[in-house]
Design an enzyme around this catalytic site. Structure first.
Site, PDB file in Angstrom:
ATOM      1  N   GLU A 192     -11.733  38.379  15.175  1.00  0.00           N
ATOM      2  CA  GLU A 192     -11.315  39.939  13.881  1.00  0.00           C
ATOM      3  C   GLU A 192     -11.548  40.716  14.022  1.00  0.00           C
ATOM      4  O   GLU A 192     -10.897  41.733  13.714  1.00  0.00           O
ATOM      5  CB  GLU A 192     -12.389  38.856  13.019  1.00  0.00           C
ATOM      6  CG  GLU A 192     -11.698  37.432  12.610  1.00  0.00           C
ATOM      7  CD  GLU A 192     -12.596  36.411  11.638  1.00  0.00           C
ATOM      8  OE1 GLU A 192     -13.556  36.782  11.041  1.00  0.00           O
ATOM      9  OE2 GLU A 192     -12.499  35.244  11.135  1.00  0.00           O
ATOM     10  N   ASP A 207      -5.173  35.805   8.571  1.00  0.00           N
ATOM     11  CA  ASP A 207      -6.764  35.505   8.668  1.00  0.00           C
ATOM     12  C   ASP A 207      -6.525  34.084   8.211  1.00  0.00           C
ATOM     13  O   ASP A 207      -6.743  34.036   7.096  1.00  0.00           O
ATOM     14  CB  ASP A 207      -6.534  36.974   8.509  1.00  0.00           C
ATOM     15  CG  ASP A 207      -8.471  37.382   7.475  1.00  0.00           C
ATOM     16  OD1 ASP A 207      -9.078  36.148   7.922  1.00  0.00           O
ATOM     17  OD2 ASP A 207      -8.696  38.022   7.214  1.00  0.00           O
ATOM     18  N   LYS A 212     -14.049  26.396   6.930  1.00  0.00           N
ATOM     19  CA  LYS A 212     -14.484  26.931   8.563  1.00  0.00           C
ATOM     20  C   LYS A 212     -15.777  27.243   8.842  1.00  0.00           C
ATOM     21  O   LYS A 212     -16.137  27.115  10.379  1.00  0.00           O
ATOM     22  CB  LYS A 212     -14.215  28.771   8.034  1.00  0.00           C
ATOM     23  CG  LYS A 212     -13.264  29.476   9.035  1.00  0.00           C
ATOM     24  CD  LYS A 212     -13.326  31.095   9.238  1.00  0.00           C
ATOM     25  CE  LYS A 212     -13.141  32.066   9.862  1.00  0.00           C
ATOM     26  NZ  LYS A 212     -12.423  32.976   9.624  1.00  0.00           N
ATOM     27  N   ASP A 221     -18.070  43.656   8.387  1.00  0.00           N
ATOM     28  CA  ASP A 221     -17.125  42.521   7.809  1.00  0.00           C
ATOM     29  C   ASP A 221     -17.984  41.752   6.684  1.00  0.00           C
ATOM     30  O   ASP A 221     -19.372  40.900   7.060  1.00  0.00           O
ATOM     31  CB  ASP A 221     -16.788  41.618   9.099  1.00  0.00           C
ATOM     32  CG  ASP A 221     -15.385  40.898   8.259  1.00  0.00           C
ATOM     33  OD1 ASP A 221     -16.002  40.746   7.167  1.00  0.00           O
ATOM     34  OD2 ASP A 221     -14.494  40.098   8.674  1.00  0.00           O
TER      35      ASP A 221
HETATM   36  P1  ADP Z   1     -13.408  35.482   3.938  1.00  0.00           P
HETATM   37  O1  ADP Z   1     -13.847  36.311   4.976  1.00  0.00           O
HETATM   38  O2  ADP Z   1     -14.583  35.273   3.541  1.00  0.00           O
HETATM   39  O3  ADP Z   1     -12.445  34.793   3.436  1.00  0.00           O
HETATM   40  P2  ADP Z   1     -13.135  38.351   2.065  1.00  0.00           P
HETATM   41  O4  ADP Z   1     -12.852  38.967   2.385  1.00  0.00           O
HETATM   42  O5  ADP Z   1     -11.850  37.222   1.153  1.00  0.00           O
HETATM   43  O6  ADP Z   1     -14.345  36.966   2.712  1.00  0.00           O
HETATM   44  O7  ADP Z   1     -14.291  38.364   0.503  1.00  0.00           O
HETATM   45  C1  ADP Z   1     -14.454  37.962  -0.209  1.00  0.00           C
HETATM   46  C2  ADP Z   1     -15.456  38.064  -1.482  1.00  0.00           C
HETATM   47  O8  ADP Z   1     -14.708  40.052  -1.416  1.00  0.00           O
HETATM   48  C3  ADP Z   1     -15.836  38.059  -2.374  1.00  0.00           C
HETATM   49  O9  ADP Z   1     -17.097  37.633  -2.234  1.00  0.00           O
HETATM   50  C4  ADP Z   1     -15.126  38.617  -3.297  1.00  0.00           C
HETATM   51  O10 ADP Z   1     -16.169  38.506  -5.028  1.00  0.00           O
HETATM   52  C5  ADP Z   1     -15.895  39.909  -2.831  1.00  0.00           C
HETATM   53  N1  ADP Z   1     -14.838  41.006  -3.835  1.00  0.00           N
HETATM   54  C6  ADP Z   1     -13.092  41.323  -3.643  1.00  0.00           C
HETATM   55  N2  ADP Z   1     -13.445  42.734  -3.862  1.00  0.00           N
HETATM   56  C7  ADP Z   1     -14.073  43.137  -4.434  1.00  0.00           C
HETATM   57  C8  ADP Z   1     -14.868  44.372  -4.898  1.00  0.00           C
HETATM   58  N3  ADP Z   1     -13.995  44.841  -5.831  1.00  0.00           N
HETATM   59  N4  ADP Z   1     -16.201  44.292  -5.301  1.00  0.00           N
HETATM   60  C9  ADP Z   1     -17.024  43.504  -4.916  1.00  0.00           C
HETATM   61  N5  ADP Z   1     -16.811  42.568  -4.510  1.00  0.00           N
HETATM   62  C10 ADP Z   1     -15.236  41.954  -4.045  1.00  0.00           C
HETATM   63 MG    MG Z   2     -13.012  37.732   6.237  1.00  0.00          MG
END
Ligand code: ADP
Ligand code: MG
Length: 674
Positions: A202, A17, A93, A232
């Site tokens: 995705e 991913d 990205k 998502d």
């Molecule tokens: P991407 O797909 O953009 O790479 P992710 O799916 O990894 O992103 O998501 C990252 C986001 O999720 C960040 O903004 C992070 O702060 C948020 N996040 C992760 N854990 C929590 C949580 N427990 N509560 C709220 N937000 C969260």
């Molecule tokens: Mg993602």
């Protein structure tokens, strides 16, 4: 450390991913699908690359992941002294595979310089030499090269965990990525020394992680097309997709996943929540310092933000993230002023309720986009009707779906309990690894995947177990079966989930029990209760029940194979072989009791109503057969061994055949009376 199991000659294919904010790698092999972690036990690699350069704009080091993102947040004194400059490149990205013209709207959000390269491609400025404007003094890299650095890190993590070289990957991309963006992602893979065997959307990967639409499940059930929504919510982006899954048939060996519609916002995510918290915190801070000399302090702090005091802003953002994450678990959290040389004491304690009120507009925006995606999907053939009728599942992925309010609002909007059993950070990588194992042929092997050690089923009337998933089925998997009521006007159905090989519930292990309530009163046999068992890539069982006429739903999550050792599993299996024949007979008698009782009730009611219209000889025949069958039912109820199952079955079939004439009369009469 190495798992050492994947040393297949062809080499493993891992799933990646490659996210805007975070990236991770997973494998699906003999031990089942799982994410691979670095030496510190962390699966998430921030999609961030730091380029360090000297005065002549020569790159002296590149750092990937957590170290790079942490350096982004706190300046390094040594580096400042040695005249090394760093450019931290994140969210690349947003640029990959796009022309600078297309990416123009994104550029202002990026904390680094982006310039035009050949054919109007976007390039990232990673170094600049002193006091010169000459173009060779600027060093740039392509977005593909930056992504390749992240992929190299993931490759290294996978290799150190698996103990073999990793050369093949499946990489996921957003559903809305166009061909150029997909090609550029492939190029990034090649630059990292990887063969990208497949690019997967995705949302499709998320569905795969939950085992939705896998063809082996379709073979067990009627081939049904299903529709799934994937919500998502990540760090910087929101995407919603509506998928149609057409299971494999004899001609097409694989399932067909089609993204019917996708919608979203490339600038709406967890980062916006963090900014909202920081802004609110600052307002409270300013409001609490009404005194003149502290107004000065306020303006000083504000000035520093305006001047781009990276350290303070980064500290505030980090604190906002900490508070946000804490509020996913607890009701109250305190936002502290980060200690810098601005060293001002201030804190803000907020409740989850206050936090929810703050983020509500963001959540509502995402739901409006869900609405639009559904409209577009309907134009592409998503059936009309209530969402809980039309959608077979709603899947939550992305770190921001951990916020409880997001889950509540999504549940309320779709009228469906969303699937959340898989860690929302991991679902896409796990799904990519499932796709990878399909491509490498691993999932076809009988013992290669994690399997369900014992069959899983539902108790039916009379205490028999209808098995939905049989033992040794590989995960993830899904099965559905239709049930109905056995009593008129029954408004609730109790569902008991059993694990075991024996035919009767009393000989199996009960895992859980739940109730489907609120079914409108209907004659016995009329409600259509669809029970679905879904075992995700982690082996977590989701059981859901859905009454199709009323749309009522109930669901629960169970971890089915806990607490049983392989020896216990073997013992249960031996036991079932010994009892197999007896069990089957008992199951058959119990089912006959249920079905014969329904027949007796129905036929008895109609006979009482229409006897006057029947030939006396026929009516008395019928009565005699009813008496015989009723006698058998009564006997079987007291002791199932006291009846011969074959005799019982023949008696039921005889009555069924004889009652055809009665049915005709009853239908004619009901037509007349209309
Ligand atoms: P991407 O797909 O953009 O790479 P992710 O799916 O990894 O992103 O998501 C990252 C986001 O999720 C960040 O903004 C992070 O702060 C948020 N996040 C992760 N854990 C929590 C949580 N427990 N509560 C709220 N937000 C969260
Ligand atoms: Mg993602």
């Amino acid at each position: 450390m190495s798992d050492g199991r994947s040393e297949a000659k062809a080499g493993p294919i891992v799933g990646i991913d490659l996210g805007t904010t975070n990236s991770l790698v997973a494998i699906c092999d003999a031990s089942g699908p799982r994410v691979l972690r670095d030496d510190d036990g962390r699966a998430l690699v921030p999609s961030v690359v730091r380029y360090d350069s000297d005065r002549t704009s020569k790159i002296v080091a590149t750092v990937v992941g957590r170290e790079a993102s942490e350096r982004a947040e706190q300046e390094d004194d040594d580096y400042a002294r040695e005249d090394v400059r760093s450019v931290v490149v994140s969210s690349v990205k947003r640029l990959i595979g796009r022309s600078l013209a297309d990416a123009r709207a994104d550029v202002p959000y990026l904390p680094y310089r982006v310039v035009a390269g050949d054919r109007d491609t976007a390039r990232v400025v990673v170094a600049m030499s002193d006091g010169s404007n000459a173009s060779e003094a600027i060093r740039t890299v392509s977005p593909e090269e930056v992504s390749a650095k992240v992929l190299e890190r993931l490759k290294a993590i996978a290799e150190s965990r698996l103990g073999v070289e990793v050369r093949k990957v499946v990489i996921t991309v957003p559903a809305h990525f166009d061909d150029a963006q997909r090609q550029a992602t492939r190029t990034a893979g090649r630059l990292a020394g990887l063969e990208v065997v497949r690019i997967v959307p995705e949302p499709t990967a998320a569905a795969l992680a939950y085992g939705i639409g896998l063809s082996r499940d379709a073979a067990r059930n009627q081939r049904e097309v299903s529709h799934v929504a994937v919500y998502d919510f990540g760090g910087g982006t929101f995407d919603v997709s509506i998928l149609r899954l057409t299971p494999a048939d004899s001609q097409t060996a694989t399932d067909f996943y089609q993204v019917l519609a996708t919608n979203g916002d490339t600038h709406l995510g967890g980062d916006d929540v963090d900014q909202l918290l920081v802004r609110e915190f600052m307002e409270r801070w300013i409001a609490s310092h009404a005194l003149p000399d502290e107004v000065a302090a306020a303006s000083r702090l504000e000035n520093r933000i305006a001047e781009g005091d990276a350290e303070l802003v980064a500290g505030l953002m980090r604190e906002a993230r900490r508070v946000k994450h804490a509020l996913a678990e607890q009701e109250v959290a305190t936002f502290e002023m980060p200690k810098g040389d601005a060293a001002v004491e201030f804190s803000w304690t907020l409740t989850r309720g206050e936090f929810d009120a703050l983020i509500e507009p963001i959540v509502l925006k995402t739901l409006a986009m869900c609405e639009q995606a559904l409209r577009d999907a309907r134009a592409k053939g998503l059936p009309e009707g209530a969402l809980h009728e039309v959608l077979d599942a709603v899947i939550l992925v992305g770190g921001s779906t951990r916020m409880p309010m997001v889950r509540e609002r999504v549940r309320a909007f779709f009228g469906v309990e969303p699937y959340t059993a898989i860690d929302p950070d991991e679902a896409i990588a796990l799904g990519a690894s499932v796709q990878a194992s399909i491509l490498s042929g691993t999932t076809k092997g009988s013992l290669l995947l994690d399997v369900i050690p014992l069959s899983l089923g539902i108790e039916t009337v009379g205490g028999a177990v209808a098995k939905l998933i049989v033992r040794n089925t590989a995960v993830p998997t899904r099965a559905t079966e239709m049930f109905s009521t056995s009593v008129d006007n029954q408004t609730a159905i109790k569902l008991s989930v059993y694990q075991g090989e024996r035919e009767m519930a009393s000989d199996c292990r009960r895992l859980a029990q739940f109730e489907l309530r609120g079914i409108p009163p209907m004659p016995a046999g009329l409600p259509q209760v669809q029970v679905q068992f879904l075992i995700d890539a982690n082996g977590v069982l989701n059981v859901s029940a859905h009454e199709r006429r009323s749309g009522k739903r109930a669901q629960m999550q169970i971890i089915p194979n806990h607490g049983l050792t392989p020896d216990e599993v073997n013992a249960i299996e031996r036991d079932s072989l010994i009892h197999a024949r007896e069990d089957m007979t008992r199951h058959r008698v119990v089912d006959l009791i249920t079905n014969a009782s329904l027949d007796l009730k129905w036929i008895g009611e109609r006979l009482a109503k229409f006897e006057a219209l029947l030939e006396p000889a026929y009516a008395s025949d019928l009565k005699q057969q009813i008496a015989q069958l009723a006698d058998l039912v009564a006997k079987a109820r007291t002791d199932w061994r006291s009846v011969d199952a074959n005799v019982f079955q023949r008696a039921k079939e005889t009555l069924d055949r004889s009652s055809i004439r009665l049915q005709e009369v009853s239908i004619t009469q009901s037509l007349k009376s209309q």
